[in-house]
Design an enzyme around this catalytic site. Structure first.
Site, PDB file in Angstrom:
ATOM      1  N   ASP A  13      16.025 -67.312  45.244  1.00 31.22           N
ATOM      2  CA  ASP A  13      16.599 -67.230  43.899  1.00 31.22           C
ATOM      3  C   ASP A  13      16.216 -68.536  43.159  1.00 31.22           C
ATOM      4  O   ASP A  13      15.798 -69.445  43.802  1.00 31.22           O
ATOM      5  CB  ASP A  13      18.236 -67.201  43.780  1.00 31.22           C
ATOM      6  CG  ASP A  13      18.757 -65.817  43.924  1.00 31.22           C
ATOM      7  OD1 ASP A  13      17.710 -64.762  44.033  1.00 31.22           O
ATOM      8  OD2 ASP A  13      19.840 -65.752  43.659  1.00 31.22           O
ATOM      9  N   ASP A  14      16.001 -68.445  41.924  1.00 37.06           N
ATOM     10  CA  ASP A  14      15.833 -69.589  41.044  1.00 37.06           C
ATOM     11  C   ASP A  14      14.549 -70.304  41.012  1.00 37.06           C
ATOM     12  O   ASP A  14      14.225 -71.386  40.741  1.00 37.06           O
ATOM     13  CB  ASP A  14      16.672 -70.710  41.477  1.00 37.06           C
ATOM     14  CG  ASP A  14      18.323 -70.553  41.192  1.00 37.06           C
ATOM     15  OD1 ASP A  14      18.608 -69.360  40.549  1.00 37.06           O
ATOM     16  OD2 ASP A  14      18.986 -71.077  41.835  1.00 37.06           O
ATOM     17  N   HIS A 134      21.693 -64.313  37.413  1.00 32.11           N
ATOM     18  CA  HIS A 134      21.892 -65.616  37.771  1.00 32.11           C
ATOM     19  C   HIS A 134      23.251 -65.836  37.531  1.00 32.11           C
ATOM     20  O   HIS A 134      23.875 -65.597  36.780  1.00 32.11           O
ATOM     21  CB  HIS A 134      21.213 -66.583  36.752  1.00 32.11           C
ATOM     22  CG  HIS A 134      21.297 -68.024  37.108  1.00 32.11           C
ATOM     23  ND1 HIS A 134      21.028 -68.632  38.223  1.00 32.11           N
ATOM     24  CD2 HIS A 134      21.295 -69.183  36.254  1.00 32.11           C
ATOM     25  CE1 HIS A 134      21.087 -69.827  38.240  1.00 32.11           C
ATOM     26  NE2 HIS A 134      21.372 -70.306  36.981  1.00 32.11           N
TER      27      HIS A 134
END
Length: 310
Positions: A13-14, A134
């Site tokens: 993620d991210d 998110h």
């Protein structure tokens, strides 16, 4: 490998958060530690991340962001229900509080999600293979309906449903974290009927809440995997193994590898958060590259893949 028992999507993620996160994610992918990434299009290094994904052929989806940084949609950047007086999103807690008070415009959520998909397409040259939220905003009440409609309209096939087996019996999570994760799980369970109605798919099993940061270890990942192997293919995406009566279980493991952010570098407009500057990201990177984890995958016939391979 013989016929796999589990097809595991390991999602970093991210992606795009900062150059050091990007580099860590690429290093992890090249070492076989992750098989998929989720891009924050409003993050400071999003273009670099998209270029790296192209260069290294990394399967990439969209990490839809309604809680950190600045909106992508120009009409929402000056005045909207999604931002505070400084022009930033309301934060993980602030977004949830505003939603509970009925202060968020779902029309504006729709505009922002579609704008993020458009920017994703501009950066990568294609639609996302999957789209999640998110800080798990995509499973929140009201938001999930808008999110599902966007995915259905744009024919984005996969999302994430963060319901993790073993979460309630996990001994190492502090009480406040356990409470937040329990609420995430409740919201995710309530999202299932919505996502099903729109024909959206997700893997049979989700992992990652109990193995974040310093809680990630090979034994803890082994514990998480044991829940996958025990679960069996009861979800929406199971497929029977060719020439075998043994169905393959599909699963997603959410991870956050990277190198610690420099204090002034990265984020989505407000600088990097504490988690990004801590050693937790690099710890995850080290565990995911540990040869004993690869040996565990091999032993349990776990095959890493991307959403597009399910």
């Amino acid at each position: 490998m013989p016929q796999p028992r589990v097809k595991l999507v390991v999602t970093g993620d991210d992606f795009g958060y900062c150059p050091r996160r990007n580099q860590g994610i690429v290093d992890c992918f090249q070492a076989g530690g992750i098989s998929n990434v989720s891009l924050l299009v409003n993050a400071s290094a999003a273009k670099e991340a998209a270029d790296l994904a192209k260069r290294h052929n990394i399967p990439i989806g969209l990490h839809a962001n309604l809680s950190e940084g600045v909106p992508v949609c120009p009409s929402l950047q000056q005045a909207s229900t999604l931002i505070n007086q400084r022009g930033f999103f309301l934060g993980k807690t602030g977004f949830r509080q505003a939603l509970e008070r009925g202060q968020l415009s779902m029309n504006q959520v729709d505009l922002e999600l579609r704008a993020q998909v458009r920017l994703f397409r501009e950066l990568t040259g294609h639609l996302p293979h999957h789209m999640d939220g998110h800080q798990h905003v995509h499973v929140l009440p009201e938001v999930r309906e808008v999110f599902a409609q966007v995915l259905s309209d744009l024919r984005i096939p996969y999302t994430r449903v963060p319901v993790e087996p073993g979460l309630q019996s996990c001994p190492w999570l502090p009480a406040h974290i356990q409470r937040f994760y329990t609420q995430v799980e409740k919201d995710a369970l309530d999202s299932i009927s919505v996502f099903r109605r729109y024909g959206i798919r997700w893997p049979n099993v989700y992992l990652g809440l109990t193995t974040m940061g310093q809680n990630m270890s090979v034994p803890n990942l082994q514990r998480a995997l044991s829940h996958v192997l025990a679960a069996g293919p009861s979800g929406t995406t199971s497929s029977s193994a060719s020439g075998s009566n043994q169905p393959v279980v599909t699963a997603e493991l959410m991870v956050h590898p990277g190198y610690p952010s420099h204090p002034q570098e990265g984020g989505c407009g407000e600088g990097p958060d504490d988690f990004s500057q801590s050693a937790d990201r690099q710890h995850e990177l080290s565990v995911l590259r540990d040869p004993s984890l690869q040996a565990l995958y091999s032993q349990e016939r776990v095959q890493l893949c991307a959403f597009k391979d399910l």
